[in-house]
Scaffold this active site. Sequence first.
Site, PDB file in Angstrom:
ATOM      1  NE  ARG A   1       9.043  57.424  21.827  1.00 52.20           N
ATOM      2  CZ  ARG A   1      10.107  58.199  21.813  1.00 52.20           C
ATOM      3  NH1 ARG A   1       9.983  59.488  21.992  1.00 52.20           N
ATOM      4  NH2 ARG A   1      11.304  57.689  21.619  1.00 52.20           N
TER       5      ARG A   1
ATOM      6  CG  ASP B   1      14.123  48.879  18.427  1.00 54.16           C
ATOM      7  OD1 ASP B   1      14.256  49.331  17.268  1.00 54.16           O
ATOM      8  OD2 ASP B   1      14.128  49.583  19.442  1.00 54.16           O
TER       9      ASP B   1
ATOM     10  CD  GLU C   1      11.310  50.917  18.676  1.00 55.33           C
ATOM     11  OE1 GLU C   1      11.205  50.461  19.823  1.00 55.33           O
ATOM     12  OE2 GLU C   1      12.149  51.763  18.351  1.00 55.33           O
TER      13      GLU C   1
ATOM     14  CE  LYS D   1      17.162  49.961  19.893  1.00 53.26           C
ATOM     15  NZ  LYS D   1      16.877  51.110  20.688  1.00 53.26           N
TER      16      LYS D   1
END
Length: 150
Positions: free
Chosen positions: A126, A42, A124, A49
């Site tokens: 959810r 992710d 992502e 991030k």
Amino acid sequence: MGCYLGVAEASLLPPAFIHLAYKPAGEAQKKVAIVGKGLTFDSGGYNLKAGIGSMIELMKFDMGGAAATLGAARILADTQPEGVEVHFIVAACENMIHGKGLHPGDVLKAASGKTIEVNNTDAEGRLTLADALWYAQEKAQATVAGLFTP
């Protein structure tokens, strides 16, 4: 599966929607689905991030729920409990950045038919779980237990 595939579309690696089922030798009195969050990496997508404390180097841990789900499948295959049918569901993919990928403000159509506006591409989990949980409820027609990382 528009939410799940929307998250996956920026990755060079293809997504893998996994559905394994354990069916007992006799009649099943219960039907259960275990759904695991399966983000193999992710990056946060366009809401990257970044910076101190972002922990981007650790984002492979977002597949912990999927690993636990598949581990449970292995245990049930070995122990073969009676009276329960169990479905193991993982919507595995990466959340990456690419020109063809998900952008903030995009609208996705979930497997349920509902539309979702994505204001942050780092949501992502959810999104993938929305489709995986719907699948567990509607297709496997089972009581659902979820295994997710925060």
